[in-house]
Enzyme design. Structure first.
Site, PDB file in Angstrom:
ATOM      1  CG  LEU A 166       4.494   4.881   7.504  1.00  0.00           C
ATOM      2  CD1 LEU A 166       3.255   4.062   7.774  1.00  0.00           C
ATOM      3  CD2 LEU A 166       4.931   5.606   8.772  1.00  0.00           C
ATOM      4  CB  ALA A 170      -0.930   0.006   1.203  1.00  0.00           C
ATOM      5  CG  PHE A 171      -0.210   5.797  -0.352  1.00  0.00           C
ATOM      6  CD1 PHE A 171      -1.331   5.700   0.455  1.00  0.00           C
ATOM      7  CD2 PHE A 171       0.533   6.971  -0.310  1.00  0.00           C
ATOM      8  CE1 PHE A 171      -1.703   6.754   1.272  1.00  0.00           C
ATOM      9  CE2 PHE A 171       0.166   8.021   0.500  1.00  0.00           C
ATOM     10  CZ  PHE A 171      -0.954   7.918   1.303  1.00  0.00           C
ATOM     11  CE  LYS A 172      -2.327   5.644   5.384  1.00  0.00           C
ATOM     12  NZ  LYS A 172      -3.269   5.301   4.305  1.00  0.00           N
ATOM     13  CG  ASP A 173       4.552  -0.185   2.454  1.00  0.00           C
ATOM     14  OD1 ASP A 173       4.428  -0.242   3.691  1.00  0.00           O
ATOM     15  OD2 ASP A 173       4.160  -1.090   1.685  1.00  0.00           O
TER      16      ASP A 173
END
Ligand SMILES: *Cc1c(COP(=O)(O)O)cnc(C)c1O
Length: 512
Positions: free
Chosen positions: A127, A121-124
Site C-alpha cells: 500500500l 503489518a505486511f500490507k504496507d
C-alpha cells in the site's frame, strides 16, 4: 506489445486488454473479474542467480516491476522514484529482513518479517507503493487542468481494525485523493483505533460507526453501488484485489529466497498465512517467473476454504466466518484465488486458450454465486498441488505456537510473534516434522508485529516469567500514539445516507 505488460480480466472471453494504469485505477474489471497479465514473464536463470541475487530490495523491486509495466507508461526514472519513495517509510534498511533460527533448533526455519512499514503489518509493502502510484497517475492526468476539471478520487473502505491503517498510511497527504475509513465503534482494539485516528493529514477521515463491522461493510458496498454519489465523487477502493498490490509483493519472495540460500539456487518452501490469497499469490508469480521454489504452503486459520479446496477440489463458501485469533484471515472466500484459477483453467481445461479460460472461470464463479460452491476437474486440482500445499491451524494451536516460540527462542532475546505469524509457523513446524529432506529452507512469512494483536499475544504469554507487553512487545512509536489528538467523526447510526452526508461535509472541509 509485450504480453506481460497488458492486462485482461479473469472472466473475459474476448481478447480485450487494458493498460497497467487502467488495471490499477479500475481495480476490478467491469465483468466482475480480476486483472491479470496473461503472460508471466520468465527471468533467465543466469539473471536470477548472478544478477538479481545481490540486489537491494529496492533495486529488485524495480527490475520486477519493469517486466510488468511498459517504459511508455511509466519511464524507468519515474518508477525508480516511486519505488524509492515507497520504501523510504520503512524502519529497517533491508525493508523485509529475514530472521534465522527462531526456535533454537530448526536451522532451516527462517522468518520473513514483513512488518517494518509505517503500520507494522505486511500490507504496507504493497500500500505504500499503491498510494504513490495513485498519486502519480492522477497528477499526470491532471497536469495543467484548472481545479474544477481535475480528476479526484474518494477512497472509501471499511475495516474491522487491522487493515484500515495500511490504507490510510498509503494515501495520507496524496494530492487529489481523499480517504474515508469506517470502523465499528468500540469494537476495535485501542492500538488499532489510535493508529488510524491519529493521522493528521487533511485528506484522511476516520468514521466511527455505531454498529458492527458487517454494518460498515454493507454501507461501503451501498456507497459503491450508488451511481449518483459515484459520479459526483469518483469513489475508489484500495482492496486486496488491486493488481499493483500483488505486483509489489512479488519482490520479497525473490529477496528472501536469495538471503536464505546465500544467493544460490536451492530448495526453498514458503509458508504463508493466508486469507484473501493476495500474499501467497505473489509467491506464485515469483515461482512462475523462474524462481526455483519447491512449494508454496497455504496456512489458514479455521476459515479454511483454501485448505478444503486443496484437499478436495471443491471451492465452497461456509455460511459464517469464524471469529479467530487471526482476524485479518477471517474470510469466507479468497478473492485473489480467482487469479490462480484462471492460470489453472487455461492450462488444464482450455488447452492454452485464454478466451476459453475466461469462460471457464466465469462459469465457476456463476456457480459459486448461485449455489455457494463449484468443483474443478481432477487435472486442475492436480495442477494446483504441483505448486501448493496447505495446512489448517486452529485457535488453540495459534496460542500454543506463540508460547512455544517464546520459550524456545534466544535470538538474541525472546522472539514474540503475532497470531497470524503463528498460524504460518505452526504450519511450517508441521511440514518440517514430516520432511525427510533436511536441506530445504522454510521461509515462514511474518505478516504483523505482535503489538497489533495484544489480546492474542497476552493470552498466550501473560503469566510467563518476566513477560511484559509494555516492555517486550510495544514499540515506543506505538506507545506514543495514545497521547496524540484524534481525528474521528462519530456516526450515530449505521445508515448509508448518514455516512454519505458525513463524507460530503468532510470533503467540503478538506477542500480537495
Ligand atoms: C491481510 C493479512 C493477512 C492475509 O493476507 P492475504 O493476502 O489476504 O492472504 C495475513 N496477516 C495479516 C496480519 C494481514 O493483515
Amino acid at each position: 506489445m509485450n504480453l506481460s505488460q497488458v492486462y485482461r480480466s479473469t472472466r473475459s472471453s474476448s481478447e480485450d486488454t487494458m493498460s497497467f494504469e487502467e488495471a490499477v485505477m479500475k481495480g476490478l474489471a467491469s465483468d466482475g473479474g480480476l486483472f491479470i497479465p496473461s503472460v508471466i514473464p520468465k527471468v533467465p536463470e543466469a539473471t536470477l542467480y548472478e544478477k538479481w541475487s545481490t540486489l537491494s530490495f529496492q533495486e529488485l523491486a524495480l527490475e520486477i516491476m519493469k517486466l510488468y509495466i511498459p517504459e511508455t507508461e511509466i519511464p524507468t526514472d519515474d518508477l525508480k522514484k516511486l519505488v524509492d519513495n515507497s520504501y523510504s517509510t520503512f524502519r529497517n534498511s533491508e525493508i523485509t529482513p529475514l530472521v534465522k533460527n527462531v526456535t533454537g533448533s530448526e536451522e532451516n526455519l527462517h522468518v520473513l518479517e514483513l512488518f517494518h512499514g509505517p503500520t507494522y503489518a505486511f500490507k504496507d509493502v504493497a500500500l505504500q507503493f499503491v498510494g504513490n502510484l495513485f498519486e502519480y497517475f492522477l497528477q499526470r492526468s491532471n497536469k495543467g487542468l484548472p481545479d474544477d476539471q481535475r480528476k479526484k478520487i474518494t477512497v472509501v473502505g471499511a475495516t474491522s481494525g487491522d487493515t484500515g491503517s495500511a490504507a490510510i498510511y498509503g494515501l495520507r497527504g496524496k494530492k487529489d485523493v481523499s480517504v474515508f475509513i469506517l470502523y465499528p465503534t468500540g469494537r476495535i482494539s485501542p492500538i488499532q483505533e489510535e493508529q488510524m485516528t491519529t493521522v493528521q493529514d487533511n485528506n484522511v477521515q476516520t468514521l466511527s460507526v455505531k454498529g458492527t463491522f458487517d454494518n460498515c461493510q454493507d454501507i461501503v458496498k451501498a456507497i459503491f453501488a450508488c451511481e449518483s454519489f459515484n459520479q459526483k465523487h469518483n469513489v475508489g477502493a484500495v482492496n486486496s484485489i488491486n493488481w499493483a498490490r500483488i505486483l509489489a509483493q512479488i519482490t520479497y519472495y525473490f529477496y528472501s529466497y536469495f538471503r536464505a540460500t546465500g544467493g544460490k539456487k536451492g530448495a526453498v518452501k514458503f509458508v504463508v498465512p493466508s486469507g484473501n490469497f493476495g500474499d501467497i499469490l505473489a509467491g506464485y508469480y515469483a515461482k512462475k517467473m523462474g524462481l526455483d521454489v519447491e512449494r508454496l504452503v497455504i496456512a489458514t486459520n479455521e476459515n479454511d476454504i483454501l485448505d478444503r479446496f486443496l484437499k478436495s477440489g471443491l471451492y465452497e463458501r461456509s455460511s459464517d466466518a469464524a471469529a479467530t485469533l487471526s482476524p485479518a484471515m477471517d474470510i469466507l472466500i479468497s478473492s485473489n484465488f480467482e487469479r490462480l484459477l484462471w492460470y489453472l483453467a487455461r492450462e488444464y481445461v482450455a488447452e492454452g486458450d485464454s478466451q476459453k479460460a475466461g469462460l471457464t472461470v466465469n462459469g465457476w464463479f456463476q456457480q459459486l454465486k448461485t449455489g455457494g460452491r463449484f468443483e474443478v476437474p481432477a487435472e486442475v486440482l492436480e495442477g494446483a498441488r504441483k505448486d501448493f500445499d496447505s495446512e489448517r491451524v486452529s485457535n488453540a494451536e495459534t496460542t500454543s505456537t506463540i508460547k512455544e516460540i517464546y520459550e524456545k527462542s534466544q535470538n538474541p532475546k525472546k522472539y514474540i510473534i503475532d497470531p497470524h505469524t503463528a498460524v504460518g509457523i505452526r504450519a511450517t513446524i508441521r511440514h518440517l516434522a514430516n520432511s525427510d529432506n533436511k536441506e530445504i529452507h522454510y521461509i515462514s512469512l511474518s505478516t504483523a508485529h505482535p503489538a497489533k494483536f495484544a489480546d492474542a499475544v497476552n493470552e498466550a504469554l501473560s503469566g510467563k516469567d518476566g513477560y511484559s507487553f509494555q516492555k517486550d512487545v510495544l514499540p515506543e512509536e506505538l506507545r506514543q500514539l495514545s497521547s496524540l489528538p484524534k481525528r474521528i467523526k462519530l456516526v450515530e447510526r449505521p445508515d448509508v445516507e448518514l455516512v454519505k452526508d458525513v463524507i460530503e461535509e468532510s470533503l467540503k472541509e478538506m477542500n480537495i
